[in-house]
Structures are given as C-alpha cells and as structure tokens.
Design an enzyme around this catalytic site. Sequence first.
Site, PDB file in Angstrom:
ATOM      1  N   ASP A 136       0.904  -1.046   0.092  1.00  0.00           N
ATOM      2  CA  ASP A 136      -0.080   0.110   0.075  1.00  0.00           C
ATOM      3  C   ASP A 136       0.969   1.410  -0.135  1.00  0.00           C
ATOM      4  O   ASP A 136       0.692   2.078   0.671  1.00  0.00           O
ATOM      5  CB  ASP A 136      -1.053  -0.010   1.130  1.00  0.00           C
ATOM      6  CG  ASP A 136      -2.122   0.939   0.947  1.00  0.00           C
ATOM      7  OD1 ASP A 136      -2.266   1.551  -0.041  1.00  0.00           O
ATOM      8  OD2 ASP A 136      -2.779   1.298   2.150  1.00  0.00           O
ATOM      9  N   GLN A 168      -3.334  -5.635   5.989  1.00  0.00           N
ATOM     10  CA  GLN A 168      -3.048  -4.352   6.905  1.00  0.00           C
ATOM     11  C   GLN A 168      -4.076  -4.711   8.068  1.00  0.00           C
ATOM     12  O   GLN A 168      -5.196  -4.583   8.069  1.00  0.00           O
ATOM     13  CB  GLN A 168      -3.417  -2.896   6.372  1.00  0.00           C
ATOM     14  CG  GLN A 168      -2.349  -2.593   5.182  1.00  0.00           C
ATOM     15  CD  GLN A 168      -2.874  -1.363   4.134  1.00  0.00           C
ATOM     16  OE1 GLN A 168      -3.617  -1.672   3.770  1.00  0.00           O
ATOM     17  NE2 GLN A 168      -2.111  -0.266   4.554  1.00  0.00           N
ATOM     18  N   ARG A 213       2.476  13.212  10.206  1.00  0.00           N
ATOM     19  CA  ARG A 213       1.345  12.947   9.467  1.00  0.00           C
ATOM     20  C   ARG A 213       0.590  11.538  10.286  1.00  0.00           C
ATOM     21  O   ARG A 213       1.157  10.588  10.094  1.00  0.00           O
ATOM     22  CB  ARG A 213       1.372  12.795   8.176  1.00  0.00           C
ATOM     23  CG  ARG A 213       0.151  12.410   7.338  1.00  0.00           C
ATOM     24  CD  ARG A 213       0.468  12.287   5.973  1.00  0.00           C
ATOM     25  NE  ARG A 213      -0.449  11.806   4.985  1.00  0.00           N
ATOM     26  CZ  ARG A 213      -1.085  10.673   4.772  1.00  0.00           C
ATOM     27  NH1 ARG A 213      -0.563   9.658   5.736  1.00  0.00           N
ATOM     28  NH2 ARG A 213      -1.989  10.403   3.913  1.00  0.00           N
ATOM     29  N   ASP A 265      -1.768   8.854  10.013  1.00  0.00           N
ATOM     30  CA  ASP A 265      -2.445   8.099   8.770  1.00  0.00           C
ATOM     31  C   ASP A 265      -3.960   7.795   9.283  1.00  0.00           C
ATOM     32  O   ASP A 265      -3.934   7.191  10.442  1.00  0.00           O
ATOM     33  CB  ASP A 265      -1.746   7.201   8.199  1.00  0.00           C
ATOM     34  CG  ASP A 265      -2.289   6.529   6.999  1.00  0.00           C
ATOM     35  OD1 ASP A 265      -2.314   7.344   6.157  1.00  0.00           O
ATOM     36  OD2 ASP A 265      -2.571   5.207   7.126  1.00  0.00           O
ATOM     37  N   GLU A 307      -4.683  13.014   8.898  1.00  0.00           N
ATOM     38  CA  GLU A 307      -5.076  12.455   7.502  1.00  0.00           C
ATOM     39  C   GLU A 307      -6.667  12.009   7.858  1.00  0.00           C
ATOM     40  O   GLU A 307      -6.573  10.766   8.191  1.00  0.00           O
ATOM     41  CB  GLU A 307      -4.268  11.694   6.875  1.00  0.00           C
ATOM     42  CG  GLU A 307      -4.526  11.242   5.532  1.00  0.00           C
ATOM     43  CD  GLU A 307      -5.099  10.227   4.988  1.00  0.00           C
ATOM     44  OE1 GLU A 307      -5.680   9.918   4.075  1.00  0.00           O
ATOM     45  OE2 GLU A 307      -5.151   9.073   6.020  1.00  0.00           O
ATOM     46  N   HIS A 364      -1.041  11.603  -3.484  1.00  0.00           N
ATOM     47  CA  HIS A 364      -0.867  10.089  -3.825  1.00  0.00           C
ATOM     48  C   HIS A 364      -2.250   9.236  -3.878  1.00  0.00           C
ATOM     49  O   HIS A 364      -2.035   8.277  -4.215  1.00  0.00           O
ATOM     50  CB  HIS A 364       0.265   9.669  -2.759  1.00  0.00           C
ATOM     51  CG  HIS A 364      -0.282   9.218  -1.366  1.00  0.00           C
ATOM     52  ND1 HIS A 364      -0.897  10.363  -0.629  1.00  0.00           N
ATOM     53  CD2 HIS A 364      -0.727   8.073  -0.676  1.00  0.00           C
ATOM     54  CE1 HIS A 364      -1.312   9.672   0.513  1.00  0.00           C
ATOM     55  NE2 HIS A 364      -1.272   8.464   0.368  1.00  0.00           N
ATOM     56  N   ASP A 365      -3.110   9.769  -3.098  1.00  0.00           N
ATOM     57  CA  ASP A 365      -4.458   9.008  -3.207  1.00  0.00           C
ATOM     58  C   ASP A 365      -5.444   9.498  -4.485  1.00  0.00           C
ATOM     59  O   ASP A 365      -5.131  10.338  -5.012  1.00  0.00           O
ATOM     60  CB  ASP A 365      -4.959   9.339  -1.743  1.00  0.00           C
ATOM     61  CG  ASP A 365      -4.415   8.267  -0.752  1.00  0.00           C
ATOM     62  OD1 ASP A 365      -3.953   7.066  -1.072  1.00  0.00           O
ATOM     63  OD2 ASP A 365      -4.423   8.599   0.305  1.00  0.00           O
ATOM     64  N   ARG A 406      -3.909   3.884  -8.201  1.00  0.00           N
ATOM     65  CA  ARG A 406      -3.267   5.242  -7.578  1.00  0.00           C
ATOM     66  C   ARG A 406      -1.611   5.348  -7.976  1.00  0.00           C
ATOM     67  O   ARG A 406      -1.410   6.441  -7.961  1.00  0.00           O
ATOM     68  CB  ARG A 406      -3.459   5.223  -5.977  1.00  0.00           C
ATOM     69  CG  ARG A 406      -4.859   5.266  -5.645  1.00  0.00           C
ATOM     70  CD  ARG A 406      -4.780   5.197  -4.182  1.00  0.00           C
ATOM     71  NE  ARG A 406      -4.394   3.919  -3.581  1.00  0.00           N
ATOM     72  CZ  ARG A 406      -4.281   3.577  -2.416  1.00  0.00           C
ATOM     73  NH1 ARG A 406      -4.576   4.411  -1.500  1.00  0.00           N
ATOM     74  NH2 ARG A 406      -4.202   2.376  -2.128  1.00  0.00           N
TER      75      ARG A 406
HETATM   76  C1  GLC Z   1      -3.842   6.661   4.208  1.00  0.00           C
HETATM   77  C2  GLC Z   1      -3.051   6.862   2.969  1.00  0.00           C
HETATM   78  C3  GLC Z   1      -3.658   5.638   1.726  1.00  0.00           C
HETATM   79  C4  GLC Z   1      -3.657   4.504   2.340  1.00  0.00           C
HETATM   80  C5  GLC Z   1      -4.601   4.499   3.713  1.00  0.00           C
HETATM   81  C6  GLC Z   1      -4.188   2.985   4.461  1.00  0.00           C
HETATM   82  O1  GLC Z   1      -5.392   7.159   3.908  1.00  0.00           O
HETATM   83  O2  GLC Z   1      -2.850   7.909   2.433  1.00  0.00           O
HETATM   84  O3  GLC Z   1      -2.553   6.057   0.831  1.00  0.00           O
HETATM   85  O4  GLC Z   1      -4.102   3.598   1.489  1.00  0.00           O
HETATM   86  O5  GLC Z   1      -4.021   5.369   4.531  1.00  0.00           O
HETATM   87  O6  GLC Z   1      -3.103   3.089   5.182  1.00  0.00           O
HETATM   88  C1  GLC Z   2     -10.233   6.418   2.022  1.00  0.00           C
HETATM   89  C2  GLC Z   2      -9.950   6.740   3.450  1.00  0.00           C
HETATM   90  C3  GLC Z   2      -8.666   7.437   3.288  1.00  0.00           C
HETATM   91  C4  GLC Z   2      -7.964   6.839   2.313  1.00  0.00           C
HETATM   92  C5  GLC Z   2      -8.356   6.257   0.903  1.00  0.00           C
HETATM   93  C6  GLC Z   2      -7.412   5.617   0.198  1.00  0.00           C
HETATM   94  O1  GLC Z   2     -10.504   7.621   1.408  1.00  0.00           O
HETATM   95  O2  GLC Z   2     -10.881   7.571   3.936  1.00  0.00           O
HETATM   96  O3  GLC Z   2      -8.130   7.462   4.443  1.00  0.00           O
HETATM   97  O4  GLC Z   2      -6.557   7.658   2.223  1.00  0.00           O
HETATM   98  O5  GLC Z   2      -9.560   5.716   1.289  1.00  0.00           O
HETATM   99  O6  GLC Z   2      -7.798   5.321  -1.094  1.00  0.00           O
END
Ligand code: GLC
Ligand code: GLC
Length: 654
Positions: A141, A252, A282, A284, A326, A395-396, A520
Amino acid sequence: MYEQVSHSLLNQILDELKPDIRKRDLRHFYTRLGANFYAIYSLFHHLYGAREDFDAQMLRLVEVMASQYLKRDSKLKTLDVKREQDHDWFLDKEWVGMALYSDGFAGDLNGLRQKLGYLQELGVNLVHVMPILKCPQGASDGGYAVSDFRNVDERVGTLDDIASLAQHMRRRQMLLTLDVVVNHTSDEHEWAQRARQGEQKYQDYYYVFDDRVVPDMFEETLPEVFPETSPGNFTFDETMNKWVMTVFNSYQWDLNYTNPAVFIEMIDIILFWANQGADILRLDAVAFLWKKVGTTSQNEREAHLILQLMKDCCQVTAPGVLFIAEAIVAPLEVTKYFGEDAVIAKECEIAYNATFMALLWDAVATRNTKLLNEGIHSLPVKLERATWLNYVRCHDDIGLGFDNLDIIKAGYQPDKHRRFLVDYFTGVFDASPARGKPFASNEKTGDARISGSLASLVGLETALEAGDEVAIQQSIDIILLLHAMIMSFGGIPLLYYGDEIGTLNDRDFLTDESKAHDNRWMHRPRIDWDDAELRKQHGSVQQRIFEGLRKMIAVRKSTPAFADYNDRELLDTKNPHLFAFMRTNPFLQRDHVLVIANFDSTPQSLNLGELPLRGSFEFGGLQDLYSGGSPNLFNGQLVVPPHQFYWLTDQGQR
Ligand code: GLC
Ligand code: GLC
C-alpha cells in the site's frame, strides 16, 4: 488545573519512576507533565479507567514519555522552547509544502537530500516524505503497511540518512514531515507475526475473532475502503485459524486501541520519530482509530479522545512537533480533527482540506462555482491555532465527499452529479479531455473515486498528443488557477511532486504485479530529471508551469494577508463562474487581498462595487499581486479572462 485524584497518582508515579529516569534533569519535562497531567489522566481514564491495571498502565505511559524526553537531542529541545514561545509560527504565510516519495522523486533518501536545492528553487520549504519505513517486498500500500516502525526500508535508505536529511533541511530552514501509520500494521510486523504464532499478548493488539459472529455484526454497517481489491473488513488467517480485522487491504491489520498497551506503543513510536528530527508528523487514517459494532467505525468520539491524548503526551516530550490529521471525511466531520478547544482539547494542528480539494475539481469539471461556493459556505469555522493543508492532488484518489445537501443547493441531484464527475474525469463524458481512471468502484453502492495525475486530469496529456497549443495553454492555466487557490485560501499549500512540471499519468505500474491492481500508482511517478531540466527552457510546458508556481509562491510569502488567522470572507459575486474571497492581515486591517477566480473557459465580468464587502476596499488603484499589473476593467466591470485569477490589492505599488 489541580485535581486531587490525578495529582496524588502523579506523585505516586514520580516516586515509582525507574531510578535511571528519576535521577536525570527533567525540569522542562516535569513542568509540562504537571501542566498536562490532568488532561492526560482524564483521557486515559476515560478510555482505560475500567481496567484493574489502570495505575500500572499510567505509570508505563509516563515512563515512555520521560525516556523519550531523555533521548531528545538538545538542539530539538531548544527548538521546542522557541516554538512554545512563538506558538503560531506555522500559521505564517511563509510555509509552502510538497509531498513526494523519495524513490519516485530522486531514487532514495540521499537522492532527495541532493535535490533540496530544486525544491528551494521553487520555494518549497516543507517536505512530506511519503512512507519510508520497512514494509513488505511486494504489495505494501505504498509503504502504508509498516513492518517495523523503527527502521527505514533499505530500498530508500537508513536511519542515518534520515538524520542527515533532517539536519540538511534544518540548515535550509525547511520542515520535515514524516508519516506515522497509527491505525494498522503490516501482517509482517513482529506483533502480527507473534499473534500468528499464538501469543495472546499480541493477538490482543489487533481485533482477532474465532468465528464470524462479531465480524458479521460489524459488516452490517462498515463501509469498504477498497471494495474491488480488498472487499470486506476481515481476513481469515490460516496460521492463527482466526479472523482478523483488516479495514484497508487484507495485509493491513487494524490495531486495537481498546488495549492501552497499543496506545502506549504508538506514543513511543510517535516520540521516536519526533526525536529523529521530524517537525511534523502525519497521522494516517485517524478517522478509523476506534471500532464499534453498529457504526461505520469512522469519526467515533473515542478516535478523537485518542488523538487528544496523543497530542497532550507529545506536548510533554516534544512540544515543538505538530500533527497533521489525515482524515478524508465529510466536511462536517473534518474540522473536528483540530479538536474541540485549542487549549484544553486540542488534537491535530493541521488537517487535510479534502473538502476544498474535491470542490475545486467540481469547479474544473462543471466550469462553474455553484457547488464550490455552497461547500465552502457550509464548511465550519475551525479552531484557532489550527490550519488547513490545502492541496490539489496527492498520492491518493480523489473522493467526491461533498455534502449531499450542498449538491442539492447547487441545483444537482447527488448521485447523478457524482456520476457525471467520475465520467468527466475518466474521459467517458464526450466533451472531456481528462484521462483519469475510476478507483474503488463499488457495485453495491454505485460509488467511485478518481485516479490520475493533475496534468492528465486537466487535459494536458490529450492536448499534447493532439499538438493543440490552445488546449495546452488552457491546461496550464487550469493547473496554475488551482494552485492559486490553494496558495491563497488560508492554510499551508501542499504541492504534489511532478505537478510543478506537468507530469502526466505514469503507466509503468501496470507491469509490476504488486501494483497493477491499484491505479493510484498512475499518479505516483518517477521523476524524469531531463524533463525537469526543461523548466529552464523558455516557453516549454515545464517552464510555463514551474515559473508560474515559483512566482506564486514568492508572492504568497511576501503577502501577510495570506497567513491563516481564520479571516477568510467568502464573497457572493452573483456570477456562477467566479469564486471570490477576501483575505485580511489580522495585524493590519487595511492590508487585504481580494482573490477572484474564473473557472469558465470564457471571460467573466463582475461589478466590483456590488461585492458585499465588510470593510472598505479602494477600487481606484487596484493591482494584481501575481502579475504586478492592473486588472482588466471594461465599462466599470472587472473582467477575468478564462481560467485566470486575480490577487487584488488596493495598496498600489508595494
Ligand atoms: C491513508 C493513505 C493511503 C492508504 C491508507 C491506508 O489514507 O493516504 O494511501 O491507502 O491510509 O494506510
Ligand atoms: C479512504 C480513506 C482514506 C484513504 C483512502 C485511500 O478515502 O478515508 O483515509 O486515504 O480511502 O484511497
């Protein structure tokens, strides 16, 4: 605040601290602990007070804070004190950030260190280095599945490389931001491995179930984050012969914060990274920290209490370090991650402004600002000493998390409008030049999100292929327009690496089987430095974008009204294609900037005299801070060219 029970416990804890901790100089630590102890105790008690071992856990927590304080470098301690005195330092106009993967940007951490000059050339002075910790070799991820919270992944470097990067950045007065993935670990993490081997202690770090009874109850209300690639929120582990909660990918494992040991481990990790020289951490996926049957297990009250507790503990040991939340959640939920009160219930100083980001994309697709205006109008005012991270891309994926009511007020039907946006950005909609891809389409709910690089989403890729200079210029204008919004809105603008030179979608990920299923990666590029060199060639696409941004950043840094003191005044222009707001210097009311943006592809006009301004604004000697010239006026109306913006001041020549 003096409260008997907590203070007698504090005295007892101080007596019981390990002798090696007790003997050392902890003057500042004790002052801060005393000041924060009642809050820490209350929060910890609220979460874990019912446990018999509560006092022992509390002692352990203080020990962790104290030992990390003892390990904190004296230079960082000096910085802590300086930042305590100048506590609003991060609200300043001077900060401009960029998020990047060290490998994609420059090969590895040392490569990044060597490229700091490039970032400074642009004006970036805050860098979010995307995950660098040890993670599985295959799918991880993007590093958000951490296998070891205290070791850097050898593919990008070592702990020493981080120390050296932090030191070089500090010399250049740049801020280092690093991730702490607080919600889950990789299934290769030692805790997960030991849980798998049957150790109860570590099974208790996660949500582990013998059968499907509780998981099925959870599934009734839990949404899915990755419905296509990781459906469901539980994964069966064959070694353990049990089900484990995995809200994100199946590898995860969600950490169980009902267990105080998990909280204490995570505080230790947060402080460890604070001590490696990170200025900002940050945190997460913070919306997901607390799980409750019968709910979506997002934005739960306890998740907020955990963040308050993390903040209070960090303030004792490393008060100079800031948190970014985040939390990509509904507009009404997101401001809660700043906390309820700037003094007694603070959470994160900074939060991603996903609402603004998504609204900007809506304005690009619709060429009007109806939803943008509604959405910003309903965004709750945030706390003092809190600021947004304003961004266009990251990045998302782009989630269309608007408030349905705002969509209706803007005159659309929510489902249909979201469908239109996905179709627009994935190029399904005929008139669209966008080249995105749908991400996480959910057949059950009809939801989808969007992947793609900024340049490809605004049509640059299509325009370049067609060799259409008009369309190329239009894409560049949109890129600059969007950045002008995040630079002036109020908050820290966060650029995304590659966007400063118009990097297009990357298709390489399709050949890597650990990435191919996750599009992504199409917007997580490897920078081509020959391409970046073209920023120096007059008239090239790279130069037009890079120069535009460089200038914008320089202007932002010299415009006090762009610091964030919750002073933004949204203005109704009566023109559905324009977005306008006033920013005011809190220390000098006469010093203000009127921001006006045109999201349409035709010129739009506006009667300045009719703007509902609170204060006075002299329309006589208007100057655009960005171009340095005067704006276009026609018949007493201000004319905003297609996809252009103004940063207007009435102060004349500065
Ligand atoms: C956060 C990251 C995202 C990841 C998710 C799970 O939202 O920005 O890239 O997939 O967390 O860790
Ligand atoms: C969802 C989650 C965010 C994560 C994202 C990954 O939007 O809320 O935390 O980064 O999925 O695609």
